[in-house]
Design a protein around this motif. Structure first.
Motif, PDB file in Angstrom:
ATOM      1  N   PHE A   1       0.833  -1.204   0.000  1.00  0.00           N
ATOM      2  CA  PHE A   1       0.000   0.000   0.000  1.00  0.00           C
ATOM      3  C   PHE A   1       0.871   1.258   0.000  1.00  0.00           C
ATOM      4  CE2 PHE A   1      -1.949   3.267   2.748  1.00  0.00           C
ATOM      5  CZ  PHE A   1      -3.077   3.579   2.013  1.00  0.00           C
ATOM      6  N   HIS A   2       1.887   1.301   0.876  1.00  0.00           N
ATOM      7  CA  HIS A   2       2.765   2.471   0.942  1.00  0.00           C
ATOM      8  C   HIS A   2       3.673   2.566  -0.284  1.00  0.00           C
ATOM      9  CE1 HIS A   2       1.807   4.225   4.797  1.00  0.00           C
ATOM     10  NE2 HIS A   2       1.788   3.040   5.352  1.00  0.00           N
ATOM     11  N   PHE A   3       4.088   1.428  -0.824  1.00  0.00           N
ATOM     12  CA  PHE A   3       4.936   1.457  -2.023  1.00  0.00           C
ATOM     13  C   PHE A   3       4.173   2.067  -3.198  1.00  0.00           C
ATOM     14  CE2 PHE A   3       6.379  -0.529  -5.991  1.00  0.00           C
ATOM     15  CZ  PHE A   3       7.705  -0.117  -5.996  1.00  0.00           C
ATOM     16  N   ILE A   4       2.919   1.672  -3.364  1.00  0.00           N
ATOM     17  CA  ILE A   4       2.126   2.220  -4.463  1.00  0.00           C
ATOM     18  C   ILE A   4       1.931   3.723  -4.276  1.00  0.00           C
ATOM     19  CG2 ILE A   4      -0.173   2.208  -5.508  1.00  0.00           C
ATOM     20  CD1 ILE A   4      -0.280  -0.797  -4.970  1.00  0.00           C
ATOM     21  N   LEU A   5       1.642   4.150  -3.043  1.00  0.00           N
ATOM     22  CA  LEU A   5       1.488   5.578  -2.794  1.00  0.00           C
ATOM     23  C   LEU A   5       2.779   6.339  -3.065  1.00  0.00           C
ATOM     24  CD1 LEU A   5      -0.729   5.791   0.434  1.00  0.00           C
ATOM     25  CD2 LEU A   5      -1.316   6.523  -1.878  1.00  0.00           C
ATOM     26  N   SER A   6       3.905   5.754  -2.704  1.00  0.00           N
ATOM     27  CA  SER A   6       5.182   6.436  -2.937  1.00  0.00           C
ATOM     28  C   SER A   6       5.431   6.640  -4.423  1.00  0.00           C
ATOM     29  CB  SER A   6       6.337   5.639  -2.311  1.00  0.00           C
ATOM     30  OG  SER A   6       6.580   4.445  -3.033  1.00  0.00           O
ATOM     31  N   MET A   7       5.034   5.669  -5.243  1.00  0.00           N
ATOM     32  CA  MET A   7       5.199   5.804  -6.690  1.00  0.00           C
ATOM     33  C   MET A   7       4.224   6.834  -7.263  1.00  0.00           C
ATOM     34  SD  MET A   7       7.712   3.844  -7.551  1.00  0.00           S
ATOM     35  CE  MET A   7       8.430   4.394  -5.998  1.00  0.00           C
ATOM     36  N   LEU A   8       2.990   6.820  -6.771  1.00  0.00           N
ATOM     37  CA  LEU A   8       1.993   7.760  -7.274  1.00  0.00           C
ATOM     38  C   LEU A   8       2.314   9.201  -6.887  1.00  0.00           C
ATOM     39  CD1 LEU A   8      -1.326   5.801  -6.531  1.00  0.00           C
ATOM     40  CD2 LEU A   8      -0.207   6.133  -8.750  1.00  0.00           C
ATOM     41  N   LEU A   9       2.996   9.389  -5.763  1.00  0.00           N
ATOM     42  CA  LEU A   9       3.286  10.736  -5.263  1.00  0.00           C
ATOM     43  C   LEU A   9       4.691  11.209  -5.624  1.00  0.00           C
ATOM     44  CD1 LEU A   9       1.637  10.340  -1.742  1.00  0.00           C
ATOM     45  CD2 LEU A   9       0.775  11.710  -3.652  1.00  0.00           C
TER      46      LEU A   9
ATOM     47  N   SER B   1       0.849  21.378  -2.766  1.00  0.00           N
ATOM     48  CA  SER B   1      -0.539  20.924  -2.826  1.00  0.00           C
ATOM     49  C   SER B   1      -1.237  21.391  -4.095  1.00  0.00           C
ATOM     50  CB  SER B   1      -1.304  21.409  -1.594  1.00  0.00           C
ATOM     51  OG  SER B   1      -1.288  22.830  -1.530  1.00  0.00           O
ATOM     52  N   LYS B   2      -0.561  22.227  -4.897  1.00  0.00           N
ATOM     53  CA  LYS B   2      -1.125  22.618  -6.190  1.00  0.00           C
ATOM     54  C   LYS B   2      -1.160  21.439  -7.155  1.00  0.00           C
ATOM     55  CE  LYS B   2       0.565  27.392  -5.794  1.00  0.00           C
ATOM     56  NZ  LYS B   2       1.439  28.425  -6.392  1.00  0.00           N
ATOM     57  N   ASP B   3      -0.272  20.465  -6.925  1.00  0.00           N
ATOM     58  CA  ASP B   3      -0.282  19.246  -7.722  1.00  0.00           C
ATOM     59  C   ASP B   3      -1.518  18.430  -7.341  1.00  0.00           C
ATOM     60  OD1 ASP B   3       0.212  16.612  -8.748  1.00  0.00           O
ATOM     61  OD2 ASP B   3       2.333  17.118  -8.897  1.00  0.00           O
ATOM     62  N   GLY B   4      -2.295  18.029  -8.305  1.00  0.00           N
ATOM     63  CA  GLY B   4      -3.523  17.299  -8.025  1.00  0.00           C
ATOM     64  C   GLY B   4      -3.296  16.007  -7.264  1.00  0.00           C
ATOM     65  N   ARG B   5      -2.103  15.405  -7.436  1.00  0.00           N
ATOM     66  CA  ARG B   5      -1.827  14.144  -6.754  1.00  0.00           C
ATOM     67  C   ARG B   5      -1.641  14.308  -5.252  1.00  0.00           C
ATOM     68  NH1 ARG B   5       3.369  12.130  -9.434  1.00  0.00           N
ATOM     69  NH2 ARG B   5       3.738  14.378  -9.548  1.00  0.00           N
ATOM     70  N   ALA B   6      -1.439  15.548  -4.784  1.00  0.00           N
ATOM     71  CA  ALA B   6      -1.250  15.774  -3.349  1.00  0.00           C
ATOM     72  C   ALA B   6      -2.465  15.336  -2.552  1.00  0.00           C
ATOM     73  CB  ALA B   6      -0.944  17.247  -3.088  1.00  0.00           C
ATOM     74  N   ALA B   7      -3.623  15.348  -3.172  1.00  0.00           N
ATOM     75  CA  ALA B   7      -4.837  14.913  -2.472  1.00  0.00           C
ATOM     76  C   ALA B   7      -4.763  13.443  -2.079  1.00  0.00           C
ATOM     77  CB  ALA B   7      -6.060  15.161  -3.354  1.00  0.00           C
ATOM     78  N   LEU B   8      -3.975  12.653  -2.813  1.00  0.00           N
ATOM     79  CA  LEU B   8      -3.808  11.247  -2.450  1.00  0.00           C
ATOM     80  C   LEU B   8      -3.117  11.108  -1.095  1.00  0.00           C
ATOM     81  CD1 LEU B   8      -2.646   9.740  -5.869  1.00  0.00           C
ATOM     82  CD2 LEU B   8      -4.867   9.417  -4.745  1.00  0.00           C
ATOM     83  N   GLN B   9      -2.245  12.052  -0.768  1.00  0.00           N
ATOM     84  CA  GLN B   9      -1.535  12.012   0.506  1.00  0.00           C
ATOM     85  C   GLN B   9      -2.432  12.459   1.656  1.00  0.00           C
ATOM     86  OE1 GLN B   9       1.238  10.876   1.469  1.00  0.00           O
ATOM     87  NE2 GLN B   9       1.856  11.938   3.334  1.00  0.00           N
ATOM     88  N   ASN B  10      -3.173  13.519   1.444  1.00  0.00           N
ATOM     89  CA  ASN B  10      -3.899  14.156   2.543  1.00  0.00           C
ATOM     90  C   ASN B  10      -5.396  13.876   2.555  1.00  0.00           C
ATOM     91  OD1 ASN B  10      -1.488  15.595   3.390  1.00  0.00           O
ATOM     92  ND2 ASN B  10      -1.764  16.850   1.574  1.00  0.00           N
ATOM     93  N   GLY B  11      -5.911  13.169   1.590  1.00  0.00           N
ATOM     94  CA  GLY B  11      -7.338  12.922   1.524  1.00  0.00           C
ATOM     95  C   GLY B  11      -7.667  11.512   1.072  1.00  0.00           C
ATOM     96  N   TYR B  12      -8.928  11.315   0.676  1.00  0.00           N
ATOM     97  CA  TYR B  12      -9.417  10.010   0.214  1.00  0.00           C
ATOM     98  C   TYR B  12      -9.188   8.906   1.250  1.00  0.00           C
ATOM     99  CZ  TYR B  12      -9.527  12.347  -4.340  1.00  0.00           C
ATOM    100  OH  TYR B  12      -9.768  13.227  -5.374  1.00  0.00           O
ATOM    101  N   TRP B  13      -9.430   9.206   2.528  1.00  0.00           N
ATOM    102  CA  TRP B  13      -9.111   8.232   3.567  1.00  0.00           C
ATOM    103  C   TRP B  13     -10.003   6.999   3.490  1.00  0.00           C
ATOM    104  CZ3 TRP B  13      -4.667   8.230   5.763  1.00  0.00           C
ATOM    105  CH2 TRP B  13      -3.958   9.416   5.865  1.00  0.00           C
ATOM    106  N   GLY B  14     -11.269   7.195   3.177  1.00  0.00           N
ATOM    107  CA  GLY B  14     -12.158   6.039   3.042  1.00  0.00           C
ATOM    108  C   GLY B  14     -11.682   5.065   1.985  1.00  0.00           C
TER     109      GLY B  14
ATOM    110  N   GLY C   1       4.937  24.836  -0.896  1.00  0.00           N
ATOM    111  CA  GLY C   1       5.831  23.686  -0.903  1.00  0.00           C
ATOM    112  C   GLY C   1       5.431  22.690   0.168  1.00  0.00           C
ATOM    113  N   THR C   2       5.583  21.399  -0.120  1.00  0.00           N
ATOM    114  CA  THR C   2       5.223  20.379   0.857  1.00  0.00           C
ATOM    115  C   THR C   2       6.180  20.431   2.048  1.00  0.00           C
ATOM    116  OG1 THR C   2       6.594  18.749  -0.304  1.00  0.00           O
ATOM    117  CG2 THR C   2       4.258  18.856  -0.884  1.00  0.00           C
TER     118      THR C   2
END
Length: 436
Positions: A63-71, A77-90, A360-361
C-alpha cells in the motif's frame, strides 16, 4: 499533522493485528463470534503464525509502495496528486484492507522468501535510518542551543544545555549501575560484555567529542551531543538485557511475580506505539537524508509569515486587497489580463486558508511512504525472527523476547556510536569536504 497521525494510526493498528496473528487467540475469538459455526483455515492450514504476520505487513507495505510511486515528484498541494496524501481516507483504508485479504491467496513460498530476505533487509535499513536520525537530532539540538546562547546571550538556554547534558549523562551511568546489579550476575557473560562495552565506548566517544583536534575542525561538537547518544545507546543496551530470555537466569524481570499476560500485552502495545511514533518522525525528517537540496520543503509547523510581526488581517480581506491590487496592475498595463484568472485558480473553494503546503510540501511524500514500507518490514521481522524461541502465555506472544532481538539492540547501540564517532572525526579526516 493530521495526515501523519492518520498514517501512524494505520501502522499501529496493522502492527497490533500482526502481533495478535502470532497466536490463534484472535481467530478463536472470531470463530466464537459465529457461535463456533465457522472454522477459519487457509487452504486447510493454520491462518496464524509466521506466514500470517508476513502477509499482513506485506499488504501495508505494498500500500505504501504504491502511494510512494503515485506521489513521486509532488512538491506542493497545487499538484492534483497531493490529495492522495492528505485525503481520500475512506478509499485508501478500503484498498489497504483489500490488500490484506488478497495476500491470503498468495502461496506461502512467496512469503517465506519475502520474510527471510527482503523484509529482513528492509528491517535493517529501517534500524540504520533511525540511528542516523538520532545522531542528526543530537547535533541539531546542541547547535540550536548554542545558537541561542551565542546570538542571544540567553541564560535560560545555557541552563537548558548544561542541565540536559548533565541529566542525560547521569541517567546513562545510573542505568549502567542498575544493569550491573541486576543483569550481570556470574554466568551472564553476554550481559556483562554488552554492558561493559557500552560503558567503555560511552567514555571514549565523550572524550573524542571534546578533543582539541575535533574542536578545531568542529567547534560546535561537544558533550551535549555525546550525552544524547550515550543515553539512547545505554537505553538500547538496557532494553536488550531486560528483554532477553531467562534460560540462563540472567533476567530477573521475567522471573518477577505479577501478571505475565498483562506485562506481555502492555509491552507489545508500547513497542508498537514506539515504532509508529519513530516511523512518523523519521518519515518527515528529510533534511537528515540530504533531501533539503533537491527541494525547498516548508518547515514543519511553521506559519507562512516568517517576518515575526503580529498579523491579524482576516484571510478574506487579504484576498480582496490582493484582487484589487491585481486589477489595478492589469488596468495600468503592468500585468496581463491572465493574471486575474491565475489568482482565481489559486483562491478557489476557499481552502487556501487552511492549506499550508501551497508554496511547498512540508516533507517528501514519496520518501515518507518508503520509510513506512521499511517500518512494516521491521515489524514483521521483529515479530517473526526466532519465533520458536519467543515467550508466550498461550494467548499472546511476547514481542522482542528473543536473543536475536537483544543482539539487534546491542549491535544497534554500537553502530550508533560508530555513526556519531564518524560525524566527529569526518571533518578532521576530510576537511575540504566539511569546510565552511
Amino acid at each position: 499533522m493530521a495526515t501523519r497521525i492518520a498514517y501512524a494510526f494505520i501502522l499501529l493498528v496493522n502492527s497490533i493485528l500482526s502481533w495478535l496473528m502470532l497466536t490463534p487467540w484472535a481467530l478463536r475469538k472470531l470463530e466464537h463470534l459465529t457461535l463456533d459455526y465457522m472454522s477459519i483455515t487457509c487452504e486447510g492450514k493454520q491462518c496464524y503464525g509466521y506466514i500470517a504476520v508476513q502477509r499482513i505487513n506485506f499488504a501495508l507495505g505494498l500500500f505504501h509502495f504504491i502511494l510512494s510511486m503515485l506521489l513521486l515528484g509532488v512538491k506542493s498541494s497545487k499538484d492534483g496528486r497531493a490529495a492522495l496524501q492528505n485525503g481520500y481516507w475512506g478509499p485508501k483504508i478500503i484498498v489497504w484492507l483489500v490488500f490484506v485479504v488478497l495476500t491470503f491467496f498468495i502461496p506461502e513460498t512467496f512469503f517465506q522468501v519475502w520474510g527471510h530476505y527482503i523484509a529482513f533487509i528492509g528491517a535493517m535499513l529501517f534500524v540504520l535510518l533511525g540511528l542516523i536520525l538520532l545522531v542528526d537530532l543530537a547535533h541539531t539540538y546542541a547547535e540550536y542551543c548554542l545558537d541561542k546562547i551565542e546570538n542571544h546571550d540567553s541564560r535560560g538556554w545555557r541552563i537548558v544545555l548544561i542541565g540536559s547534558t548533565l541529566g542525560m549523562f547521569t541517567a546513562s551511568f545510573a542505568m549502567t549501575i542498575i544493569m550491573y546489579i541486576f543483569f550481570a550476575h556470574s554466568g551472564c557473560s553476554m550481559n556483562q560484555a554488552a554492558i561493559t562495552v557500552n560503558l567503555i565506548v560511552l567514555l571514549v566517544i565523550s572524550f573524542i567529542s571534546v578533543h582539541p583536534t575535533v574542536q578545531e575542525f568542529n567547534p560546535q561538537a561537544g558533550l551535549a551531543q555525546s550525552a544524547m547518544v550515550a543515553i539512547y545507546c545505554t537505553y538500547l543496551t538496557m532494553s536488550a538485557v531486560s528483554m532477553e530470555p531467562d534460560d540462563k537466569n540472567c533476567n530477573p524481570l521475567i522471573r518477577a511475580s505479577g501478571t505475565r499476560k498483562a506485562s506481555i500485552v502492555i509491552g507489545a502495545i508500547v513497542t508498537m506505539l514506539t515504532i509508529a511514533y519513530t516511523t512518523t518522525r523519521a518519515a518527515t525528517q528529510g533534511i537528515a537524508l540530504g533531501t533539503q537540496n533537491s527541494h525547498a520543503y516548508s518547515k514543519l509547523g511553521e506559519d507562512e509569515a516568517e517576518h515575526g510581526l503580529v498579523d491579524q488581517q482576516p484571510d478574506a480581506s487579504r484576498r480582496e486587497m490582493r484582487a484589487e491590487a491585481l486589477r489595478a496592475a492589469v488596468e495600468a498595463g503592468s500585468l496581463p489580463a491572465t493574471a486575474l484568472d491565475d489568482d482565481d485558480d489559486e483562491s478557489d473553494d476557499g481552502r487556501d486558508a487552511k492549506d499550508d503546503e501551497r508554496a511547498g510540501t512540508q516533507y517528501n511524500y514519496s520518501l515518507f511512504h518508503i520509510i513506512f514500507l521499511l517500518a512494516t518490514c521491521w515489524v514483521a521481522t521483529l515479530l517473526t525472527q526466532n519465533l520458536a524461541d519467543a515467550e508466550s502465555t498461550g494467548d499472546f506472544a511476547a514481542v522482542g523476547r528473543t536473543y536475536w532481538a537483544s543482539w539487534v539492540k546491542i549491535v544497534s547501540a554500537w553502530v550508533c556510536y560508530a555513526i556519531y564517532g564518524w560525524s566527529l572525526v569526518a571533518p578532521v579526516v576530510m576537511p575540504d569536504r566539511f569546510g565552511s
